[in-house]
Design an enzyme around this catalytic site. Structure first.
Site, PDB file in Angstrom:
ATOM      1  CB  CYS A 104      41.476  93.039  -1.910  1.00 41.21           C
ATOM      2  SG  CYS A 104      39.928  92.928  -2.806  1.00 41.21           S
ATOM      3  CB  CYS A 118      28.531  89.199  -6.258  1.00 40.25           C
ATOM      4  SG  CYS A 118      29.467  90.599  -5.636  1.00 40.25           S
TER       5      CYS A 118
END
Ligand code: SAH
Ligand code: SF4
Length: 360
Positions: A104, A118
């Site tokens: 990732c 987030c």
């Protein structure tokens, strides 16, 4: 803030060796993705004077290793890497179902989109990453796994680096806000690694101008796209994601139809991501809205994401609610999955680790 233009390796190479034939750059790139090499000095395919010039002028690795954490189960590793200007980013390595690894990567330092759930969003935006900084996150794990393999005593301990089978742009930042560098990083990975285009996924908040641009961009590779939907109710989505606006869902529906109409191959490569937040977007009414929206756009996959705790104040949905939500989608024929939560003990949600460190 005006971003300082950082030169890429290729630009530096061209400035240093304007007369070099094209195959030299290709040799350089092949070397950068060769896990047996640790620096320019070992690149014996290049003439000595070229190696020396590269050694003193071009960084072999644009990122310096900071902390590397490993989850208890050993299926997830997370690294904080430091850029040349001191900026820090995160990248994650996850073992996937087939026993291969997914990497990732981050595309920006921080993020300007400010999504309320987030951790990266709460840090604000610092700058875009260069394409070298993006591919070097992949290279970091490529070398890391190769090193493990070299030092493993038994076969079962070895973690062959060739088994990085997927790359996802789901780290820090909004990849489509850094369109050119992300596109070039992807094209580089496709050219110099064994990754195929369906093994690369770009996750986006749904940046429509960039989504429209890629439909007409002959250089945009046919990789997978994941759009972070998180709600099919405009008001809820606007509350969760400040970058959303009244006509977002209508505009996205239009865009999706156009994306699907391009060719059949792309039809399979679009997913909507949906974080399940307790009492926010996980009711049966919310599932109904998502079903209606999916029907409007065509056959799209839905990936339900368990919420990784940040300081946002949100709570993830309880397991029964998540299961109910999933079943409701499946009953009407929507292809839906719940993402496996990995590495929760090492702050798997991007930005979480940096956030935790900065609080110390
Ligand atoms: N900016 C892009 C890609 C990076 S975020 C995007 O938003 O899509 C990658 C994915 O992680 C997105 O789907 C995002 O919504 C999700 N995400 C962000 N914070 C999260 C959290 N706390 N828990 C679970 N998923 C989260
Ligand atoms: Fe940025 Fe994606 Fe985080 Fe939203 S979820 S703030 S777009 S990184």
């Amino acid at each position: 803030m005006e971003q300082l233009k950082m030169q890429t390796r290729q630009q530096l190479f061209q400035a240093l060796f304007p007369e070099a034939p094209a195959f030299r750059w290709r040799q350089v790139m092949l070397t950068l993705f060769d896990s047996d090499r640790t620096g320019w000095e070992g690149v014996t395919t290049l003439p000595k004077d070229m190696r020396e010039k590269l050694q003193s002028n071009v960084s072999w690795m644009s990122l310096r290793e900071g902390i590397v954490l490993e989850s208890r189960k050993g299926d997830t590793k997370k690294a904080v890497l430091e850029c040349a200007d001191g900026a820090r980013i995160e990248t994650v390595l996850m073992r996937n179902a087939r026993g291969h690894w997914s990497v990732c990567v981050s595309s920006q330092v921080g993020c300007a989109m400010g999504c309320t759930f987030c951790a990266t969003g709460s840090m604000g935006f610092t700058r875009n990453l260069t394409m070298d900084e993006i591919i070097d996150q992949f290279r970091f794990w490529h070398y890391h796994l190769a090193e493990k393999t070299r030092h493993s005593k038994t076969k079962s301990e070895s973690e062959p680096s060739s088994l990085i089978s997927n790359v996802v742009f789901m780290g820090m930042g909004e990849p489509l806000s850094n369109y050119e560098s992300v596109r070039e990083a992807i094209r580089t990975m496709l050219a110099y690694t064994s990754l195929g285009s369906t093994r690369i996924t770009v996750s986006t908040v749904g940046l429509l101008p960039a989504l429209r641009k890629l439909l007409r961009d002959p250089l945009w590779p046919s990789i997978r796209l994941a759009v972070s939907l998180h709600s099919a109710d405009s008001d809820i989505r606007k509350r969760l994601m400040p970058s959303s606006f009244d006509t977002f869902l209508d505009d996205l529906a239009e865009w999706t139809k156009e994306y699907f109409s391009l060719n059949d191959e792309r039809r399979r490569h679009l997913t909507f991501e949906y974080i399940l937040l307790s009492g926010v977007n996980d009711s049966s009414e919310d599932a109904k809205k998502l079903i209606e929206f999916s029907r409007r756009v065509g056959k799209v996959k839905v990936n339900l994401i368990p919420y990784n705790k940040t300081s946002s104040g949100h709570e993830g949905s309880r397991e029964e609610s998540a299961k109910k939500f999933l079943d409701q989608l499946k009953r009407v024929g929507i292809t839906a999955t719940i993402r496996k939560a990995m590495g929760d003990d090492i702050a798997a949600a991007c930005g979480q680790l940096l956030q935790m460190q900065s609080k110390k």
